[in-house]
Design an enzyme around this catalytic site. Structure first.
Site, PDB file in Angstrom:
ATOM      1  N   ASN A 192     -15.499   6.316  -5.982  1.00  0.00           N
ATOM      2  CA  ASN A 192     -15.485   5.221  -6.947  1.00  0.00           C
ATOM      3  C   ASN A 192     -16.177   3.959  -6.419  1.00  0.00           C
ATOM      4  O   ASN A 192     -16.939   3.299  -7.140  1.00  0.00           O
ATOM      5  CB  ASN A 192     -14.022   4.926  -7.311  1.00  0.00           C
ATOM      6  CG  ASN A 192     -13.871   3.650  -8.091  1.00  0.00           C
ATOM      7  OD1 ASN A 192     -13.546   2.605  -7.533  1.00  0.00           O
ATOM      8  ND2 ASN A 192     -14.157   3.705  -9.369  1.00  0.00           N
ATOM      9  N   PHE A 252     -19.212   8.914  -1.670  1.00  0.00           N
ATOM     10  CA  PHE A 252     -19.791   8.983  -3.018  1.00  0.00           C
ATOM     11  C   PHE A 252     -18.697   8.797  -4.066  1.00  0.00           C
ATOM     12  O   PHE A 252     -18.806   9.230  -5.198  1.00  0.00           O
ATOM     13  CB  PHE A 252     -20.549  10.314  -3.240  1.00  0.00           C
ATOM     14  CG  PHE A 252     -19.692  11.553  -3.091  1.00  0.00           C
ATOM     15  CD1 PHE A 252     -18.946  12.032  -4.154  1.00  0.00           C
ATOM     16  CD2 PHE A 252     -19.634  12.230  -1.891  1.00  0.00           C
ATOM     17  CE1 PHE A 252     -18.148  13.167  -4.026  1.00  0.00           C
ATOM     18  CE2 PHE A 252     -18.842  13.368  -1.747  1.00  0.00           C
ATOM     19  CZ  PHE A 252     -18.096  13.839  -2.819  1.00  0.00           C
ATOM     20  N   LYS A 306       0.868  -1.195   0.000  1.00  0.00           N
ATOM     21  CA  LYS A 306       0.000   0.000   0.000  1.00  0.00           C
ATOM     22  C   LYS A 306       0.892   1.227   0.000  1.00  0.00           C
ATOM     23  O   LYS A 306       1.972   1.222   0.587  1.00  0.00           O
ATOM     24  CB  LYS A 306      -0.859   0.018   1.266  1.00  0.00           C
ATOM     25  CG  LYS A 306      -2.114   0.833   1.114  1.00  0.00           C
ATOM     26  CD  LYS A 306      -3.214  -0.009   0.512  1.00  0.00           C
ATOM     27  CE  LYS A 306      -4.444   0.804   0.220  1.00  0.00           C
ATOM     28  NZ  LYS A 306      -5.568  -0.086  -0.166  1.00  0.00           N
ATOM     29  N   ALA A 331     -18.487   3.609  -3.908  1.00  0.00           N
ATOM     30  CA  ALA A 331     -19.943   3.801  -3.749  1.00  0.00           C
ATOM     31  C   ALA A 331     -20.615   3.849  -5.127  1.00  0.00           C
ATOM     32  O   ALA A 331     -21.717   3.322  -5.315  1.00  0.00           O
ATOM     33  CB  ALA A 331     -20.215   5.075  -2.960  1.00  0.00           C
ATOM     34  N   ASP A 359      -6.814   4.146  -4.743  1.00  0.00           N
ATOM     35  CA  ASP A 359      -7.476   3.953  -3.448  1.00  0.00           C
ATOM     36  C   ASP A 359      -8.160   5.304  -3.167  1.00  0.00           C
ATOM     37  O   ASP A 359      -8.381   6.080  -4.113  1.00  0.00           O
ATOM     38  CB  ASP A 359      -6.457   3.564  -2.360  1.00  0.00           C
ATOM     39  CG  ASP A 359      -7.120   3.004  -1.108  1.00  0.00           C
ATOM     40  OD1 ASP A 359      -7.538   1.840  -1.123  1.00  0.00           O
ATOM     41  OD2 ASP A 359      -7.256   3.745  -0.107  1.00  0.00           O
TER      42      ASP A 359
HETATM   43  N1  GLU Z   1      -7.262   0.046  -3.154  1.00  0.00           N
HETATM   44  C1  GLU Z   1      -7.962  -1.155  -3.504  1.00  0.00           C
HETATM   45  C2  GLU Z   1      -7.982  -2.098  -2.324  1.00  0.00           C
HETATM   46  O1  GLU Z   1      -8.016  -1.647  -1.196  1.00  0.00           O
HETATM   47  C3  GLU Z   1      -7.493  -1.767  -4.805  1.00  0.00           C
HETATM   48  C4  GLU Z   1      -6.045  -2.122  -4.860  1.00  0.00           C
HETATM   49  C5  GLU Z   1      -5.552  -2.608  -6.222  1.00  0.00           C
HETATM   50  O2  GLU Z   1      -6.331  -2.690  -7.158  1.00  0.00           O
HETATM   51  O3  GLU Z   1      -4.355  -2.907  -6.290  1.00  0.00           O
HETATM   52  O4  GLU Z   1      -8.015  -3.284  -2.438  1.00  0.00           O
END
Ligand code: GLU
Length: 447
Positions: A239, A237, A124, A241, A164
């Site tokens: 992506n 609101f 992340k 949602a 994210d």
């Molecule tokens: N941010 C999203 C999650 O929490 C997607 C992460 C991704 O597609 O690598 O899973």
């Protein structure tokens, strides 16, 4: 393993890293019994190694705003665990981002990605950059400056970031452009969530919300219920949602609430296609105000400042904004008003005492790492398409997404079924994810 001792050590070592400690506690509590049946895990100190990220990159991001003033933010990438595949996980731009937040998200991502059945490790990234009120040019310059540092740490077989909170297709575009320029190669597989004309997968924007609705349908079917005809609430609101509202409507449910940092927007007759489209306009404006929905559709919506979606009476609620957005009082209010099930689409959307209360008071509950895994799973499908230089149709991607969500639900049922036949989805998701990563770590030695 003695969960309490490990937690006490981590608390002393990382005081104040509350989200990280919360995420670790939830997983360790649910896996303790299974772990203790495997002395080989204990011998290889799997848990002690698994709770620490492989590495964390921290860097300064300097950029120039529209007034010509120099701004300085902090950027991070947490590469948490690569036992089953390259690091994979989103990038979050939000003013509250800290290493603790990204460590919790990277830790959760490791188990979530393991559940998807695809070979992806957990990672992340993010920054304390606040997109609220920023112009398009400022967003672009920030994304470029962020990538100037990040690009050496990532790659298709190394670490594959995506979006994210605060990072969508626009931001991925600016980051990908800068990456290609710095790397001097057109590398489609280094980020996911790309635009359709430059390597993105069809349905990736919708996937988190679509997957959540598929998962909810499966969990409801298990208790003889269905989504069609239900009144449901979402939070945020953005992506997630937006995708959830789209699929919920297609499946015959009525979305009666969305929200923002400014308050809740009630939609008594249910969200319309026009409103769903308008969510995208609201996101692109960077105003971060759900009141804009009420301004646009004054006759069909009601805005209440300072309140959350959980005040609205519904059959089923979905957290789809931020961690810890639903507390004990919210859970009690939902139940009092007739709510029977809560699905987390946001990562760790509910506070621990709210989860325990819902589980002990006859509400169906399922955690984000199972419910929202359709997003990263479709990122995995995007990686496959990129690596083989092909693109699948919407039907093909949707079918694969549905198959993956079904497999995730089955794993939860396998590991989470209790003596009375009901399913503890927290336990099921945590044990299933843990067993896969633990086995992979064991077989690859002490590294
Ligand atoms: N941010 C999203 C999650 O929490 C997607 C992460 C991704 O597609 O690598 O899973």
């Amino acid at each position: 393993m003695k969960t309490n001792e490990i937690l006490a050590r981590l608390q002393a070592k990382y005081p104040g890293e509350n989200e990280y400690l919360q995420a670790v506690q939830e997983v360790l509590e649910s896996i303790e019994e299974v772990y203790n049946q495997h002395p080989e895990f204990e011998k290889a100190k799997i848990v002690e190694r698994m709770v620490e990220p492989d590495r964390i990159f921290t860097f300064r991001v300097a950029w120039v705003d529209d007034k010509g003033e120099v701004q300085t933010n902090l950027g991070y990438r947490v590469q948490f665990n690569s036992a089953i595949g390259p690091y994979k996980g989103g990038i979050r731009f939000h003013k509250a981002v800290t290493p603790s937040m990204l460590k919790f998200l990277g830790f959760e991502q490791t188990f979530k990605n393991a559940l998807t059945t695809l070979p992806m490790g957990g990672g992340k990234g993010g920054s304390d950059f606040d997109p609220t009120g920023k112009s398009n040019g400022e967003i672009m310059r920030f994304c470029q400056a962020y990538m100037l540092e990040l690009w050496r740490c990532i790659g298709p077989d190394q670490d594959v970031p995506a979006g994210d909170v605060g990072v969508g297709a626009r931001e991925i575009g600016y980051m990908n452009g800068m990456y290609c320029k710095l790397a001097r190669q057109y590398n489609t597989g280094v980020l996911t969530g790309k635009g359709l004309t430059w390597g993105g997968s069809i349905l990736r924007p919708e996937a988190t919300g679509f997957g959540a609705m598929y998962f909810a349908s499966l969990a409801l079917a298990k208790v003889g219920e269905k989504l069609a005809g239900k009144r449901i609430s979402l939070s945020g609101f953005g992506n997630v949602a937006w995708g959830a509202a789209t699929k919920a409507k297609q499946l015959g449910a009525k979305v009666v609430a969305i929200s923002g940092p400014d308050g809740v927007c009630e939609i008594p007759e249910g969200i319309t296609d026009e409103m769903i489209d308008y969510m995208l306009v609201m996101r692109a404006s960077n105003r971060n105000k759900v009141e804009d929905m009420n301004t646009k559709f004054p006759d069909k919506t009601k805005f209440t400042a300072g309140k959350k979606s959980w005040i609205v009476p519904v059959d089923i609620a979905f957290t789809s904004a931020f961690q810890n957005e639903l507390n004990l009082a919210d859970a009690q209010e939902l139940k009092k008003n007739g709510c029977r099930a809560l699905f987390e689409i946001s990562n760790m959307g509910c506070q621990p005492d709210a989860i325990h209360w819902m589980q002990n008071n006859g509400m169906l509950f399922a955690p984000g790492k199972a419910v929202n895994a359709g997003g990263v799973a479709t990122s995995g499908l995007e990686m496959t398409q990129n690596a083989s230089h092909i693109s699948w149709t919407a039907e093909e991607v949707d079918e694969k997404l549905h198959t993956i969500m079904t497999a995730i639900h089955e794993q939860c049922v396998k590991y989470g079924t209790l003596e009375d036949g009901s399913v503890d989805y927290v336990k099921g998701a945590n044990i299933a994810g843990f067993m896969k990563v633990a086995q992979a770590m064991l077989e690859q030695g002490i590294i």
